[in-house]
Design a protein around this motif. Structure first.
Motif: not given
Length: 392
Positions: A199-205, A249-256, A359-363, A365-367
């Motif tokens: 969860t700590q690795n936003v781009p690749e986790g 949904l809700n565009k929230n990194y933690a929620t994913i 909160f990190p940009d969810v985009e 994480a999605k990229k």
């Protein structure tokens, strides 16, 4: 009904025609053609147009009068009418049936906003787009093949067009991905404790975890949330293997991450029921009483325990302390903030707008895992892309 009548009309005996039946009927009754026209109120021009198939716009009343005289049922009359009619007339009727079907099962306005279809598409264009995307021979297979696969055993269906579209496209997507790895509950249990640090690795986790889950027979894909739905996640069982969809949904990194662990709970503890009902949607009412509270508690406790939350809550406004504690817990700080927001909401306090900067940009994480199904030419094409992504 009309579609069935058309099919039957193409299979009528070659020698069967209005002309032949009318001739036989007139001989049997002793009436002349002129007498029949006068008695029935039919004009010669109208009658000839129906009999020799030259009328461009057939008057339905005149057609029914002829059918009644010949002793034909309504279906038989219509079948005989369409037998050997000009191709343009059959095409017009088929287009009418197609657009009626498409309007019944597809939310065209919303699908156009997603770029799935073009507002200017013709009926043929819409039909071709749907068939190519789902890999169908006919648009009617959308309800027959996919509807039977998903709803026949459970007797459930959805009036919500977008929800129905999302479910059917997701199901077909997983069928095409066809994860070759056998599902192993034991291996999944061994893997779950190792997920949290990613969860700590936003781009690749997320991608790293998705790949690891794929190897133990659990296929996980990310999809953008569709308008008019509130689906946070979903678990399907296809060919005996669990498959999970996570949305933004809700565009929230933690929620994913919460949604992922929530769905993994369903895989671990609700698989037998899911094999019967075929899928479960999180964020939507459930008719089969799959216990969402247990899955929510499992996800909460897994990411950060109640005891740890009680410790950090008094320090929630000290970002340095929250960050340090998150690192100790091997989670991203946004998970602590998200849990705090939820816990406060249960007490009637609204903190949903707080801590946004953390909160990190969810985009981001999605990229690396965003495969947009809706603008793909076909689900087969999209499934090849995601399969390559999960196995690279």
């Amino acid at each position: 009904m009309i579609n069935e009548i058309l099919k039957k009309s193409f299979n009528l005996k070659e020698e069967l025609s209005f002309e032949k039946l009318l001739k036989e009927k007139l001989e049997k009754t002793g009436l002349t053609k002129t007498q029949f026209e006068r008695l029935s109120g039919l004009q010669r021009r109208s009658l000839d147009g129906i009999v020799d198939k030259t009328s461009k716009q057939t008057d339905i009343i005149n057609l029914l009068k002829l059918g009644e005289f010949l002793g034909l049922s309504l279906e038989e009359t219509v079948m005989l009418h369409f037998k050997d009619r000009p191709s343009f007339e059959i095409k017009d009727l088929q287009n009418s049936m197609d657009i009626t079907f498409i309007n019944k099962y597809f939310d065209l306005k919303t699908l156009a906003s997603l770029g799935f279809i073009d507002k200017k598409d013709t009926v043929e264009g819409l039909s071709d787009r749907i068939c190519e995307f789902f890999g169908l021979d006919s648009i009617y297979d959308y309800e027959q093949e996919l509807g039977e696969a998903l709803y026949s055993r459970t007797k459930r269906s959805f009036n919500d067009k977008m929800k129905d579209f999302w479910i059917k496209s997701s199901y077909k997507y997983f069928e095409l991905i066809d994860n070759p790895n056998e599902y192993s509950r034991e291996e999944l249990l061994e893997l779950i404790p190792k997920i949290k640090p990613y969860t700590q690795n936003v781009p690749e986790g997320l991608l790293t975890v998705f790949r690891a889950l794929y190897n133990v027979g659990v296929t996980v894909v990310f999809q953008p949330m569709l308008p008019k739905t509130q689906i946070r996640g979903a678990t399907f069982v296809i060919k005996g293997k669990p498959s999970i969809v996570i949305t933004d949904l809700n565009k929230n990194y933690a929620t994913i991450w919460f949604a992922l662990i929530h769905e993994l709970h369903h895989v671990l503890f609700d698989l037998e029921l899911l094999q019967k009902v075929k899928y479960h949607l999180t964020g939507e009412p459930d008719l089969f009483l799959i216990q969402e509270d247990k899955a929510n508690q499992f996800a909460s406790d897994y990411l950060i325990s109640e005891e740890k939350m009680r410790y950090i809550e008094p320090l929630i406004n000290n970002h340095l302390m929250v960050s340090r504690f998150a690192k100790e817990c091997q989670i991203h700080p946004s998970i602590i903030y998200s849990q705090f927001q939820f816990r406060q909401s249960e007490k009637g306090n609204n903190y949903w707008a707080a801590f946004r900067d953390y909160f990190p940009d969810v985009e981001l994480a999605k990229k690396n895992l965003y495969i947009s199904n809706w603008d793909a030419n076909s689900l087969e094409e999209a499934s090849k892309s995601i399969k390559k992504l999960l196995t690279t």
